[in-house]
Design a protein around this motif. Structure first.
Motif, PDB file in Angstrom:
ATOM      1  N   CYS A  98      17.685   5.104  -9.318  1.00 31.95           N
ATOM      2  CA  CYS A  98      17.553   4.967 -10.773  1.00 31.95           C
ATOM      3  C   CYS A  98      17.365   6.291 -11.505  1.00 31.95           C
ATOM      4  N   GLY A  99      17.053   7.379 -10.810  1.00 32.92           N
ATOM      5  CA  GLY A  99      16.870   8.664 -11.467  1.00 32.92           C
ATOM      6  C   GLY A  99      15.480   8.895 -12.023  1.00 32.92           C
ATOM      7  N   THR A 100      14.584   7.920 -11.872  1.00 39.81           N
ATOM      8  CA  THR A 100      13.212   8.031 -12.361  1.00 39.81           C
ATOM      9  C   THR A 100      12.264   7.947 -11.181  1.00 39.81           C
ATOM     10  N   CYS A 101      11.232   8.787 -11.198  1.00 38.43           N
ATOM     11  CA  CYS A 101      10.239   8.750 -10.127  1.00 38.43           C
ATOM     12  C   CYS A 101       8.846   8.895 -10.720  1.00 38.43           C
ATOM     13  N   VAL A 102       7.834   8.751  -9.868  1.00 32.39           N
ATOM     14  CA  VAL A 102       6.452   8.920 -10.296  1.00 32.39           C
ATOM     15  C   VAL A 102       5.811   9.968  -9.407  1.00 32.39           C
ATOM     16  N   GLU A 103       5.253  10.984 -10.033  1.00 34.38           N
ATOM     17  CA  GLU A 103       4.488  12.000  -9.312  1.00 34.38           C
ATOM     18  C   GLU A 103       3.020  11.602  -9.420  1.00 34.38           C
ATOM     19  N   PHE A 104       2.307  11.642  -8.280  1.00 31.67           N
ATOM     20  CA  PHE A 104       0.905  11.228  -8.268  1.00 31.67           C
ATOM     21  C   PHE A 104       0.166  11.949  -7.155  1.00 31.67           C
ATOM     22  N   ALA A 105      -1.152  11.847  -7.167  1.00 32.10           N
ATOM     23  CA  ALA A 105      -1.996  12.440  -6.135  1.00 32.10           C
ATOM     24  C   ALA A 105      -2.714  11.329  -5.392  1.00 32.10           C
ATOM     25  N   SER A 106      -2.964  11.564  -4.090  1.00 30.54           N
ATOM     26  CA  SER A 106      -3.649  10.567  -3.282  1.00 30.54           C
ATOM     27  C   SER A 106      -4.349  11.240  -2.113  1.00 30.54           C
ATOM     28  N   GLU A 107      -5.471  10.693  -1.713  1.00 29.54           N
ATOM     29  CA  GLU A 107      -6.189  11.147  -0.527  1.00 29.54           C
ATOM     30  C   GLU A 107      -5.563  10.534   0.729  1.00 29.54           C
ATOM     31  N   SER A 108      -5.059   9.310   0.608  1.00 33.37           N
ATOM     32  CA  SER A 108      -4.564   8.531   1.740  1.00 33.37           C
ATOM     33  C   SER A 108      -3.045   8.495   1.758  1.00 33.37           C
ATOM     34  N   GLU A 109      -2.484   8.302   2.950  1.00 35.45           N
ATOM     35  CA  GLU A 109      -1.042   8.080   3.076  1.00 35.45           C
ATOM     36  C   GLU A 109      -0.773   6.659   3.559  1.00 35.45           C
ATOM     37  N   ASP A 110      -1.677   5.761   3.254  1.00 30.59           N
ATOM     38  CA  ASP A 110      -1.523   4.358   3.621  1.00 30.59           C
ATOM     39  C   ASP A 110      -0.822   3.641   2.473  1.00 30.59           C
ATOM     40  N   PHE A 111       0.476   3.888   2.316  1.00 28.12           N
ATOM     41  CA  PHE A 111       1.226   3.350   1.195  1.00 28.12           C
ATOM     42  C   PHE A 111       1.824   1.991   1.547  1.00 28.12           C
ATOM     43  N   GLN A 112       1.760   1.092   0.591  1.00 25.47           N
ATOM     44  CA  GLN A 112       2.350  -0.229   0.738  1.00 25.47           C
ATOM     45  C   GLN A 112       3.175  -0.526  -0.502  1.00 25.47           C
ATOM     46  N   ASP A 113       4.151  -1.402  -0.342  1.00 19.86           N
ATOM     47  CA  ASP A 113       5.045  -1.746  -1.443  1.00 19.86           C
ATOM     48  C   ASP A 113       5.120  -3.263  -1.598  1.00 19.86           C
ATOM     49  N   PRO A 114       4.136  -3.860  -2.271  1.00 20.70           N
ATOM     50  CA  PRO A 114       4.110  -5.327  -2.373  1.00 20.70           C
ATOM     51  C   PRO A 114       5.265  -5.909  -3.191  1.00 20.70           C
ATOM     52  N   HIS A 115       5.920  -5.089  -4.013  1.00 18.29           N
ATOM     53  CA  HIS A 115       6.985  -5.589  -4.876  1.00 18.29           C
ATOM     54  C   HIS A 115       8.384  -5.265  -4.346  1.00 18.29           C
ATOM     55  N   GLY A 116       8.483  -4.455  -3.290  1.00 18.72           N
ATOM     56  CA  GLY A 116       9.776  -4.095  -2.737  1.00 18.72           C
ATOM     57  C   GLY A 116      10.602  -3.204  -3.644  1.00 18.72           C
ATOM     58  N   GLU A 117       9.950  -2.369  -4.440  1.00 20.35           N
ATOM     59  CA  GLU A 117      10.653  -1.538  -5.417  1.00 20.35           C
ATOM     60  C   GLU A 117      10.703  -0.055  -5.056  1.00 20.35           C
ATOM     61  N   ILE A 118       9.899   0.367  -4.079  1.00 20.88           N
ATOM     62  CA  ILE A 118       9.849   1.787  -3.719  1.00 20.88           C
ATOM     63  C   ILE A 118      10.980   2.111  -2.755  1.00 20.88           C
ATOM     64  N   GLU A 119      11.751   3.133  -3.085  1.00 18.08           N
ATOM     65  CA  GLU A 119      12.804   3.625  -2.207  1.00 18.08           C
ATOM     66  C   GLU A 119      12.197   4.524  -1.135  1.00 18.08           C
ATOM     67  N   GLN A 120      11.387   5.497  -1.574  1.00 18.02           N
ATOM     68  CA  GLN A 120      10.706   6.403  -0.655  1.00 18.02           C
ATOM     69  C   GLN A 120       9.533   7.085  -1.346  1.00 18.02           C
ATOM     70  N   ILE A 121       8.612   7.605  -0.528  1.00 17.02           N
ATOM     71  CA  ILE A 121       7.528   8.447  -1.023  1.00 17.02           C
ATOM     72  C   ILE A 121       7.549   9.714  -0.190  1.00 17.02           C
ATOM     73  N   VAL A 122       7.525  10.846  -0.877  1.00 15.92           N
ATOM     74  CA  VAL A 122       7.510  12.140  -0.199  1.00 15.92           C
ATOM     75  C   VAL A 122       6.254  12.909  -0.575  1.00 15.92           C
ATOM     76  N   ARG A 123       5.732  13.676   0.388  1.00 16.14           N
ATOM     77  CA  ARG A 123       4.609  14.579   0.110  1.00 16.14           C
ATOM     78  C   ARG A 123       5.211  15.888  -0.380  1.00 16.14           C
ATOM     79  N   VAL A 124       4.640  16.420  -1.448  1.00 12.01           N
ATOM     80  CA  VAL A 124       5.104  17.674  -2.033  1.00 12.01           C
ATOM     81  C   VAL A 124       4.325  18.826  -1.403  1.00 12.01           C
ATOM     82  N   SER A 125       5.052  19.840  -0.912  1.00 15.83           N
ATOM     83  CA  SER A 125       4.395  21.013  -0.346  1.00 15.83           C
ATOM     84  C   SER A 125       5.112  22.263  -0.838  1.00 15.83           C
ATOM     85  N   ASP A 126       4.559  23.407  -0.496  1.00 16.45           N
ATOM     86  CA  ASP A 126       5.196  24.671  -0.879  1.00 16.45           C
ATOM     87  C   ASP A 126       6.571  24.820  -0.230  1.00 16.45           C
ATOM     88  N   ASN A 127       6.785  24.138   0.892  1.00 13.61           N
ATOM     89  CA  ASN A 127       8.053  24.232   1.627  1.00 13.61           C
ATOM     90  C   ASN A 127       9.050  23.149   1.249  1.00 13.61           C
TER      91      ASN A 127
END
Length: 81
Positions: free
Chosen positions: A41-70
């Motif tokens: 869709c060309g739209t994403c959400v940038e956010f911060a989190s302590e945990s990487e226990d991600f769930q998608d109850p609605h089936g709408e997430i394509e992917q989640i990536v961690r942002v790093s300097d690399n």
């Protein structure tokens, strides 16, 4: 806290995700998807989190990536991708 970007199959999914973050007391920002990441869709959400226990109850997430300097590291991908 680590920074993440979630991409979605639809703009509606991005809006819902951002609203759900806000309802839980977290903050997310709707932004255009960076060129390095693909998105339906060309739209994403940038956010911060302590945990990487991600769930998608609605089936709408394509992917989640961690942002790093690399760049980006995929930490969650939809099963049908």
């Amino acid at each position: 806290m680590k920074r993440y970007i979630a991409t979605f199959y639809s703009h509606f999914g991005a809006i819902r995700f951002e609203r759900e973050l806000r309802a839980k007391g977290s903050r997310g920002t709707i932004i255009p998807v960076p060129r390095n990441l693909s998105s339906s869709c060309g739209t994403c959400v940038e956010f911060a989190s302590e945990s990487e226990d991600f769930q998608d109850p609605h089936g709408e997430i394509e992917q989640i990536v961690r942002v790093s300097d690399n760049g980006y590291e995929c930490v969650y991908r939809a099963e049908d991708s």
